[in-house]
Motif scaffolding. Structure first.
Motif, PDB file in Angstrom:
ATOM      1  N   ILE A 255      -4.913  14.825 -21.966  1.00  0.00           N
ATOM      2  CA  ILE A 255      -3.903  14.620 -23.006  1.00  0.00           C
ATOM      3  C   ILE A 255      -2.570  14.672 -22.299  1.00  0.00           C
ATOM      4  N   ALA A 256      -1.975  13.505 -22.094  1.00  0.00           N
ATOM      5  CA  ALA A 256      -0.833  13.432 -21.184  1.00  0.00           C
ATOM      6  C   ALA A 256       0.057  12.246 -21.525  1.00  0.00           C
ATOM      7  N   GLY A 257       1.307  12.365 -21.114  1.00  0.00           N
ATOM      8  CA  GLY A 257       2.239  11.256 -21.238  1.00  0.00           C
ATOM      9  C   GLY A 257       3.011  11.267 -22.542  1.00  0.00           C
ATOM     10  N   MET A 261       7.392   8.986 -19.672  1.00  0.00           N
ATOM     11  CA  MET A 261       6.666   9.900 -18.776  1.00  0.00           C
ATOM     12  C   MET A 261       5.219   9.447 -18.573  1.00  0.00           C
ATOM     13  N   ALA A 262       4.992   8.168 -18.620  1.00  0.00           N
ATOM     14  CA  ALA A 262       3.636   7.656 -18.389  1.00  0.00           C
ATOM     15  C   ALA A 262       3.162   7.939 -16.973  1.00  0.00           C
ATOM     16  N   GLY A 263       4.099   8.041 -16.043  1.00  0.00           N
ATOM     17  CA  GLY A 263       3.714   8.281 -14.649  1.00  0.00           C
ATOM     18  C   GLY A 263       2.919   9.551 -14.463  1.00  0.00           C
ATOM     19  N   ALA A 264       3.276  10.617 -15.187  1.00  0.00           N
ATOM     20  CA  ALA A 264       2.535  11.878 -15.081  1.00  0.00           C
ATOM     21  C   ALA A 264       1.093  11.693 -15.518  1.00  0.00           C
ATOM     22  N   ALA A 265       0.908  10.921 -16.601  1.00  0.00           N
ATOM     23  CA  ALA A 265      -0.455  10.646 -17.081  1.00  0.00           C
ATOM     24  C   ALA A 265      -1.234   9.825 -16.061  1.00  0.00           C
ATOM     25  N   ILE A 266      -0.578   8.862 -15.434  1.00  0.00           N
ATOM     26  CA  ILE A 266      -1.238   8.025 -14.427  1.00  0.00           C
ATOM     27  C   ILE A 266      -1.687   8.861 -13.238  1.00  0.00           C
ATOM     28  N   LEU A 267      -0.804   9.707 -12.734  1.00  0.00           N
ATOM     29  CA  LEU A 267      -1.144  10.525 -11.565  1.00  0.00           C
ATOM     30  C   LEU A 267      -2.296  11.470 -11.866  1.00  0.00           C
ATOM     31  N   HIS A 283      -5.788  10.501 -23.621  1.00  0.00           N
ATOM     32  CA  HIS A 283      -5.152  10.430 -24.935  1.00  0.00           C
ATOM     33  C   HIS A 283      -3.646  10.398 -24.702  1.00  0.00           C
ATOM     34  N   THR A 284      -2.986   9.344 -25.172  1.00  0.00           N
ATOM     35  CA  THR A 284      -1.577   9.137 -24.853  1.00  0.00           C
ATOM     36  C   THR A 284      -0.921   8.347 -25.991  1.00  0.00           C
ATOM     37  N   PRO A 285       0.395   8.415 -26.141  1.00  0.00           N
ATOM     38  CA  PRO A 285       1.071   7.636 -27.190  1.00  0.00           C
ATOM     39  C   PRO A 285       0.876   6.134 -27.010  1.00  0.00           C
ATOM     40  N   LYS A 286       0.977   5.406 -28.092  1.00  0.00           N
ATOM     41  CA  LYS A 286       0.734   3.963 -28.080  1.00  0.00           C
ATOM     42  C   LYS A 286       1.655   3.225 -27.113  1.00  0.00           C
ATOM     43  N   MET A 287       2.865   3.739 -26.937  1.00  0.00           N
ATOM     44  CA  MET A 287       3.842   3.064 -26.088  1.00  0.00           C
ATOM     45  C   MET A 287       3.358   2.936 -24.643  1.00  0.00           C
ATOM     46  N   ASN A 288       2.401   3.800 -24.251  1.00  0.00           N
ATOM     47  CA  ASN A 288       1.909   3.789 -22.868  1.00  0.00           C
ATOM     48  C   ASN A 288       0.714   2.853 -22.657  1.00  0.00           C
ATOM     49  N   ARG A 289       0.343   2.127 -23.694  1.00  0.00           N
ATOM     50  CA  ARG A 289      -0.862   1.294 -23.637  1.00  0.00           C
ATOM     51  C   ARG A 289      -0.889   0.377 -22.407  1.00  0.00           C
ATOM     52  N   ASN A 290       0.089  -0.474 -22.281  1.00  0.00           N
ATOM     53  CA  ASN A 290       0.049  -1.498 -21.237  1.00  0.00           C
ATOM     54  C   ASN A 290       0.110  -0.908 -19.835  1.00  0.00           C
ATOM     55  N   GLU A 298      -9.817   1.988 -14.661  1.00  0.00           N
ATOM     56  CA  GLU A 298     -11.103   2.707 -14.744  1.00  0.00           C
ATOM     57  C   GLU A 298     -11.138   3.686 -15.921  1.00  0.00           C
ATOM     58  N   ALA A 299      -9.975   4.046 -16.454  1.00  0.00           N
ATOM     59  CA  ALA A 299      -9.917   5.046 -17.522  1.00  0.00           C
ATOM     60  C   ALA A 299     -10.112   4.414 -18.893  1.00  0.00           C
ATOM     61  N   VAL A 300     -10.652   5.224 -19.813  1.00  0.00           N
ATOM     62  CA  VAL A 300     -10.738   4.848 -21.220  1.00  0.00           C
ATOM     63  C   VAL A 300      -9.478   5.360 -21.905  1.00  0.00           C
ATOM     64  N   LEU A 301      -8.831   4.524 -22.695  1.00  0.00           N
ATOM     65  CA  LEU A 301      -7.605   4.946 -23.366  1.00  0.00           C
ATOM     66  C   LEU A 301      -7.876   5.283 -24.825  1.00  0.00           C
ATOM     67  N   GLN A 302      -7.282   6.381 -25.267  1.00  0.00           N
ATOM     68  CA  GLN A 302      -7.366   6.816 -26.663  1.00  0.00           C
ATOM     69  C   GLN A 302      -5.920   7.037 -27.110  1.00  0.00           C
ATOM     70  N   PHE A 303      -5.510   6.354 -28.183  1.00  0.00           N
ATOM     71  CA  PHE A 303      -4.092   6.363 -28.524  1.00  0.00           C
ATOM     72  C   PHE A 303      -3.757   7.320 -29.655  1.00  0.00           C
ATOM     73  N   ASP A 304      -2.652   8.000 -29.465  1.00  0.00           N
ATOM     74  CA  ASP A 304      -2.121   8.885 -30.500  1.00  0.00           C
ATOM     75  C   ASP A 304      -1.587   8.030 -31.655  1.00  0.00           C
ATOM     76  N   PRO A 305      -1.587   8.560 -32.881  1.00  0.00           N
ATOM     77  CA  PRO A 305      -1.012   7.791 -33.992  1.00  0.00           C
ATOM     78  C   PRO A 305       0.462   7.441 -33.794  1.00  0.00           C
ATOM     79  N   GLU A 306       1.168   8.283 -33.044  1.00  0.00           N
ATOM     80  CA  GLU A 306       2.595   8.050 -32.821  1.00  0.00           C
ATOM     81  C   GLU A 306       2.825   7.110 -31.643  1.00  0.00           C
ATOM     82  N   GLU A 307       3.954   6.430 -31.668  1.00  0.00           N
ATOM     83  CA  GLU A 307       4.303   5.490 -30.610  1.00  0.00           C
ATOM     84  C   GLU A 307       4.738   6.181 -29.327  1.00  0.00           C
ATOM     85  N   THR A 308       5.458   7.314 -29.430  1.00  0.00           N
ATOM     86  CA  THR A 308       6.145   7.870 -28.250  1.00  0.00           C
ATOM     87  C   THR A 308       5.749   9.276 -27.876  1.00  0.00           C
ATOM     88  N   ILE A 309       5.037  10.013 -28.732  1.00  0.00           N
ATOM     89  CA  ILE A 309       4.720  11.416 -28.444  1.00  0.00           C
ATOM     90  C   ILE A 309       3.270  11.729 -28.810  1.00  0.00           C
TER      91      ILE A 309
END
Length: 504
Positions: A255-257, A261-267, A283-290, A298-309
């Motif tokens: 649960i990151a990003g 601050m998407a970079g922290a989730a990537i690392l 699990h990350t905000p929708k804004m980090n999708r792309n 290689e990761a599976v993405l699960q999006f938070d209901p919020e765009e940024t947090i």
């Protein structure tokens, strides 16, 4: 390797004397031979030597070294401080041996006034005033002598411990009254104080000399502090079944990003994957999708209901471990779901970065976190949680108490990262280097430990193995890249080499 307190060091000496058995004066002679050998390996006999010896056993070591250097043609001037009129038995015996050897250039026993010798560049000072038994700051004449030595341009070698430095707690010490050694020749094992950054200015280059104290005694004496050794890590590593599939290698949730601050989730995600887990969901905000989809396919993405947090706790029944915090943000809209996530998660948890900062802002929530949680603060993050500490010893003591209080694990990051266990034991990690003082390094550690937990490592082993691997990867990277150019991504790239080295 165990780290003993000053009282335990005395206990080990006694055990060796009684069970080897060996007379205490002969044990001191053995130590002095190791010390003299280390000195002669670096300084030849054209260098003038000045020995300052105290009235205790450290002084006895120094007097024996002075005699041995004299036997090898060194010009040695020795000053024995006997202000109280009482010398330790072995110190008195070595005073007699030194005088009888007639090899010392000069010998002065100081009982009252002291006229210090001239100390110049190109000379060698051997500090044998006080050793590991010191329990209060130096004062009076000894403090003045220390300041005089420190002001000189002579090289200084400290025997066992720089005089004035206590082996554990220096919180209330007077730092101006501690010898600043160029080299410290410590006996048998490093001291706890040697692992703290603020003491490095006194220690200089550290060399640990084996004086063959009883191995049986070392094994019998219980120590609260241990330095991790590579052999321990090798024994903890889990194998990989040749028929294994990803479903058997663990499923980790990160649960990151947050926005920006998407970079922290990537690392954290890349590190988690490189540490051998079968599957990672982020699990990350929708804004980090792309950015995550491209950066970590290689990761599976699960999006938070919020765009940024991060705004809503998620179910964790399908996961084997959870890592939370990297780049998460600290808004109140994130704080509430963060503590809810910690409360409802039943699998092992690693909490880092903003998860820790949120706990620092809501200290009462510490009572709600589940037993067995792993917290990975750097010193500033820890101080936000537990309050300012005057020095590293006080901070370490607080970290141990926190681990005991929450019945979890506190990984206090630093040059010698301290892994505080729920039972009060502390393990120090020896790997790592100054090049790892770079943004994202902590996110990488979170990913590694989360992966190990998901793979099936128990929490104690995941903490120790993960921290060691993280530092080892950094050490291997530095060999090729140097400290200045190291970035967090390099630690991830060298993880494979770290695993390979440990498994070879």
């Amino acid at each position: 390797m165990k780290i003993f307190t000053s009282s335990q060091i005395k206990e080990l000496d006694r055990y060796t004397i009684e069970h080897e058995p060996i007379p205490s004066i002969d044990l001191m002679e053995r130590a002095a031979k190791a010390l003299a050998r280390a000195i002669t390996d670096t300084w030849n006999n054209t260098v003038p030597v000045v020995v300052f010896a105290g009235p205790g056993n450290n002084g006895g070591d120094a007097l024996a070294v002075a005699r041995m250097l004299g036997d090898q043609g060194y010009q040695v001037s020795t000053y024995l401080f006997n202000i109280s009129g009482h010398l330790a038995e072995e110190c008195a015996a070595n005073k007699k041996r030194l005088i009888e050897s007639k090899r010392a250039k000069a010998f002065v026993e100081v009982t009252q006034e002291f006229d210090p010798p001239r100390l110049e560049k190109g000379m060698l000072v051997i500090d044998g005033l006080f050793g590991s038994g010191l329990n209060k700051p130096l004062a009076g004449g000894f403090a003045s002598l220390v300041k005089y030595i420190n002001a000189s341009q002579a090289d200084v070698v400290a025997i066992d411990v720089p005089s004035g430095l206590m082996t554990e707690d220096n919180t209330y010490n007077i730092r101006a009254n501690i010898i600043r050694a160029n080299v410290t020749l410590t006996l048998q094992q490093p001291k706890l104080a040697f692992l703290f950054p603020e003491n490095q200015m006194f220690i200089g280059q550290l060399r640990v000399l084996d004086i063959r104290l009883s191995q049986e005694g070392i094994e019998k004496i219980e120590a609260n502090y241990t330095i991790v050794e590579e052999s321990q890590i090798r024994s903890m590593l889990l194998g990989r079944d040749p028929f294994a599939h990803k479903g058997q290698m663990g499923h980790a949730l990160l649960i990151a990003g947050s926005y920006g601050m998407a970079g922290a989730a990537i690392l954290a995600t890349r590190a988690c994957l490189r540490a051998g887990v079968g599957k990672v969901t982020v699990h990350t905000p929708k804004m980090n999708r792309n950015i995550l989809q491209v950066a970590v396919p290689e990761a599976v993405l699960q999006f938070d209901p919020e765009e940024t947090i991060f705004s809503e706790a998620v179910e964790t029944e399908d996961f084997d471990a959870v890592g939370i915090g990297p780049g998460l943000g600290q808004s109140e809209a994130t704080a509430i779901p963060m503590i809810a996530q910690l409360r409802r998660t039943t699998c092992p948890i690693v909490a880092d970065a903003d998860a820790l900062n949120i706990l620092a802002s809501h200290r009462a929530w510490l009572q709600q976190i589940p037993k067995g949680v792993i917290l990975t603060p750097h010193p500033k993050e820890f101080d936000r949680i537990e309050g300012h500490s005057a020095d590293s010893y006080e901070r370490l003591t607080k970290a141990r108490h926190l681990a005991e209080r929450i019945q979890g694990y506190v990984i206090l990051k630093g040059r010698y990262t301290a892994i505080c266990m729920p039972d009060g034991h502390i393990l120090f990690n020896p790997t790592g280097n100054a090049g790892m003082a770079t943004a994202g390094s902590g996110d990488v550690l979170t990913g590694i430990i989360t992966a190990l937990l998901a793979r099936g490592y128990k929490a104690p082993e995941a903490c120790v193995v993960g921290t060691y691997l993280h530092g080892l990867a950094g050490d291997l990277a530095v060999r090729d890249l140097g400290e200045e150019s190291l970035i967090a991504e390099d630690i991830i790239r060298y993880l494979s080499r770290a695993f390979k080295r440990l498994k070879e």
